[in-house]
Design a protein around this motif. Structure first.
Motif, short mmCIF file in Angstrom:
data_model
loop_
_atom_site.label_atom_id
_atom_site.label_comp_id
_atom_site.label_asym_id
_atom_site.label_seq_id
_atom_site.Cartn_x
_atom_site.Cartn_y
_atom_site.Cartn_z
N LEU A 108 53.42 29.01 75.31
CA LEU A 108 53.62 30.21 74.51
C LEU A 108 54.52 31.22 75.24
CD1 LEU A 108 50.20 30.94 72.73
CD2 LEU A 108 52.02 29.33 72.14
N CYS A 109 54.45 31.21 76.57
CA CYS A 109 55.30 32.11 77.36
C CYS A 109 56.77 31.73 77.22
CB CYS A 109 54.88 32.07 78.84
SG CYS A 109 54.81 30.40 79.53
N ALA A 110 57.04 30.44 77.39
CA ALA A 110 58.42 29.96 77.30
C ALA A 110 58.98 30.25 75.91
CB ALA A 110 58.47 28.47 77.61
N ASN A 111 58.13 30.07 74.90
CA ASN A 111 58.53 30.32 73.52
C ASN A 111 58.87 31.79 73.27
OD1 ASN A 111 58.71 29.45 70.66
ND2 ASN A 111 56.93 30.80 70.41
N ALA A 112 58.15 32.68 74.00
CA ALA A 112 58.34 34.11 73.78
C ALA A 112 59.49 34.69 74.60
CB ALA A 112 57.04 34.86 74.11
N CYS A 113 59.88 34.02 75.66
CA CYS A 113 60.88 34.59 76.58
C CYS A 113 62.26 34.67 75.91
CB CYS A 113 60.99 33.73 77.84
SG CYS A 113 62.24 34.36 78.98
N PRO A 114 62.82 35.87 75.83
CA PRO A 114 64.13 36.01 75.15
C PRO A 114 65.28 35.53 76.02
CG PRO A 114 63.37 38.16 75.92
CD PRO A 114 62.29 37.18 76.29
N LYS A 115 65.03 35.33 77.31
CA LYS A 115 66.13 34.97 78.23
C LYS A 115 66.00 33.57 78.80
CE LYS A 115 68.24 38.97 78.06
NZ LYS A 115 69.60 39.08 77.51
N LYS A 116 65.13 32.79 78.22
CA LYS A 116 64.95 31.40 78.67
C LYS A 116 64.70 31.29 80.17
CE LYS A 116 66.18 29.75 74.51
NZ LYS A 116 65.08 30.24 73.69
N VAL A 117 63.91 32.23 80.67
CA VAL A 117 63.58 32.23 82.10
C VAL A 117 62.55 31.12 82.40
CG1 VAL A 117 62.46 33.55 83.95
CG2 VAL A 117 64.07 34.68 82.39
N ILE A 118 61.60 30.94 81.48
CA ILE A 118 60.46 30.06 81.75
C ILE A 118 60.59 28.73 81.03
CG2 ILE A 118 57.92 29.97 81.81
CD1 ILE A 118 57.92 32.95 81.18
#
Lengths: 248, 358, 68
Positions: free
Chosen positions: C16-26
């Motif tokens: 869910l974190c990766a999905n929410a990250c707007p900068k594709k950090v995770i």
């Protein structure tokens, strides 16, 4: 500078919820709200039976574990005797809207000055995915394997709308956890409800749509999408009662 | 001290209030409606809480909450309503929350009738709900005792962290008798509850719970509960004996039936039959020592348990007598109450049977 | 300089974190697994982090600390 870290109102215990289940988000929102309002030391929480049965291990305050569906009655007993404490109830849809519907409706009708956090994931999670009173039409569950058929299983219950027919409730809102924007809105609603209670205003109720990737048989991200696109159709988000703004 | 005339139900309420009960949760059911009615008036006057719950189920769970928060709390009902409370009572017992439950018994099973009965003996004394647990059960036979035992029930419940029950029948509820009321207890005298989930204000957080999912944790917990029951058994068994010293037939009964049995004993003595009676005050723990002592006397030939049931307490009497003397039973049910003459006849028959079987 | 720290013991790899990250950090690792058997979230493009905390807001397990 840390801009985000776990609230002290949650214990160090690791949450037992399945990967991607947004129960954990709601735990955090309730805990953060209590901490921000400075009410941690006078809070008493009631855990339900269902997925959140171990909530008493997570909230860092006095906790009572209630029988299935009886949490609003337990909360009534506490709050009436200790009116200056913050009493919050955390219940799922089977607990609140099925076996505990009488306790739910009557605590609301009496206008008990408590806060109920209602987790709606439209399924019985803990017991393995049976049909809930909130299961969507056509949604599959282990006790309606071809999907919920209104002719056989009836229709999902909209609890906010139902409670909004009563005179006593002070605040009723339905929120969701399917994306950042909605999680932030959910936090606002939960904090508002707890604040209203702390001010002695009356009965406050926040329904939170939550995903169940395991029993919906979806990847966590797909479950969020389903929640945002499908669950919100049957359970529209919004404020159903806010006496502070004259919304009856 | 002067006495005042009170209903049994009012005496129960006064006994509770005078020993610090400050929360009452009830639901209407005949024949105990006078309890919630009285409490609805009294509680607000003394700074207490009264809530008419939506059901007996809700009422017992309100008790769970209030008593769990450290307040002396009570609920009352009658047989079918007490059946509904069993879920909550089992949770309360496991979470070790002291409280008082009043059962003004009516005739069962099912919806049954509204006349007096004692058919809930098994339910009250053997647990009643699911799992291994007991309540402390006190059985008043007069209005004075209804007050005194309710008063005492709160202290016993707190001392052992075990829920207590007042098991009375509809006759006690409706009887009016003169009562000497105990003085109002100062709430500050009641020992503090260091386990109560009362909003901890800086103390270590407290949890009241009956979910202990690991077998190796639940077993010691129920064993600990069992040790408490054993302690209660050692300390709290109570019974009253009447004319048992030289009795050939020992009658036994609890509650209002014991009053009829006592007059039957007098009548038997008048007719030349050496009769006596044992009246248990505590139904749990059962005063087996009193029965064993009677059974050990050479003059005792037989026991007769008289109940408003088809034979429930008689099982505990048999366990206590342990085969040393024959134990017989006479009971009425459906809301009927035996006449003194019926009991006299049953006692003579029991004695004759014991002689014949010798 | 913004950045995140994932508590790898707690992470359940739900994404869910990766999905929410707007900068594709995770991203959820395809190789690294924690003691519970979950592939864990990791910052694959940490230099892109803007400290918005979207990842932490969506994390159901409070496994992410965000600094800025």
């Amino acid at each position: 500078m840390k801009v985000f870290q776990k609230t002290k109102m949650l214990t160090d215990a690791h949450l037992h919820y399945c990967p991607g289940c947004t129960h954990g988000i709601v735990h955090r929102l309730v805990a953060e709200s209590i901490e921000e309002l400075g009410l941690q030391e006078k809070s008493i929480g009631i855990a339900p039976v269902g997925c959140a049965v171990f909530a008493y291990d997570y909230f860092n305050c006095d906790m009572q574990e209630a029988a299935h569906g009886r949490a609003p009655a337990v909360a009534t007993g506490i709050k009436r005797c200790l009116p200056d404490r913050l009493v919050f109830v955390y219940q799922g849809d089977g607990d609140l809207a099925s076996i505990g519907m009488a306790e739910t409706v009557h605590a609301a009708a009496r206008g008990e000055k408590i806060t109920i956090i209602f987790i709606n994931n439209s399924i019985y999670g803990m017991t393995g995915g049976q049909m809930a009173p909130t299961t969507l039409i056509g949604q599959k569950a282990t006790t309606c394997q071809n999907g919920r058929d209104p002719a056989v299983n009836g229709y999902p219950i909209r609890v906010c709308e139902l409670l909004a027919t009563l005179d006593a409730p002070y605040y009723i809102e339905r929120v969701s956890t399917h994306d950042v924007k909605h999680v932030l809105a959910a936090k606002k609603a939960i904090k508002k409800a707890l604040q209203f209670q702390a001010e002695g205003r009356g009965y406050t109720f926040v329904e939170v749509l939550v995903s169940c990737p395991t029993n919906w048989h979806m990847r966590p991200v797909d479950a969020l999408r389903f929640m945002g696109e499908e669950c919100t159709k049957t359970f529209p988000l919004g404020v159903f009662r806010d006496k502070s703004e004259g919304k009856q | 001290m002067s006495k005042i005339l009170l209903h049994g139900t009012e005496a129960i309420c006064e006994g509770a209030i005078r020993n610090g009960c400050r929360a009452f949760f009830g639901y209407p059911i005949t024949p105990q409606n006078e309890v919630p009615e009285y409490m609805s008036v009294k509680m607000p006057q003394i700074g207490g809480v009264f809530v008419q719950a939506e059901s007996e189920v809700a009422a017992i769970n309100m008790v769970y909450g209030a008593a769990g928060a450290g307040i002396r709390a009570m609920t009352s009902s009658s047989s079918p309503g007490v059946s509904l409370k069993q879920e909550g009572i089992s949770y309360i017992a496991c979470a070790r929350i002291p409280c008082v439950i009043v059962n003004i018994m009516r005739a069962g099973p099912g919806l049954g009738g509204i006349q007096p009965a004692q058919g809930d003996y098994f339910q009250a004394t053997k647990g009643g709900g699911h799992g291994d647990y007991h309540l402390i059960v006190l059985a008043p036979s007069s209005v004075q005792e209804a007050c005194d035992y309710t008063y005492r029930a709160f202290d016993l419940a707190d001392r052992y962290r075990v829920p207590a029950m007042i098991l009375a029948d509809g006759m006690i509820g409706q009887l009016m008798e003169p009562v000497e009321l105990p003085p109002m207890r100062d709430l500050k005298e009641i020992p503090e509850k260091d386990w109560a989930t009362s909003g901890h204000y800086g103390a270590a957080r407290r949890v009241l719970n009956s979910l202990i999912i690991q077998p190796d944790e639940l077993e010691p917990h129920v064993n600990e509960m069992q040790r408490t029951y054993e302690e209660i058994y050692r300390n709290e068994r109570r019974a009253v004996e009447y004319c048992t010293e030289d009795a050939e037939i020992v009658l036994t009964a609890y509650g209002t039936v014991a009053r009829i049995v006592k007059s039957a004993v007098n009548e038997l003595r008048k007719q030349g039959v050496k009769a006596g009676c044992v009246r248990p005050i505590t139904l749990y723990p059962f005063p087996d020592d009193t029965y064993a002592a009677c059974a050990a006397r050479p003059n005792t030939k037989a026991f007769l348990s008289v109940e408003l049931s088809l034979g429930q307490m008689v099982e505990d009497v048999k366990l206590a007598v342990n085969g040393k003397k024959p134990v017989y039973f006479y009971g009425r049910t459906g809301g009927n109450v035996p006449e003194e003459s019926e009991i006299v006849a049953a006692a003579k028959k029991a004695l004759a049977q014991a002689e014949a079987e010798k | 300089m913004a950045g995140i720290t994932v508590d790898e013991k707690i992470c359940k790899g739900c994404g869910l974190c990766a999905n929410a990250c707007p900068k594709k950090v995770i991203s959820i690792s395809e190789h690294r697994m924690n003691q519970n058997g979950y592939f864990i979230a990791e910052a694959v493009n940490p230099q892109n982090c803007i400290g918005c905390a979207f990842c932490a807001i969506m994390c159901p397990d409070c496994a992410i600390v965000v600094e800025r």
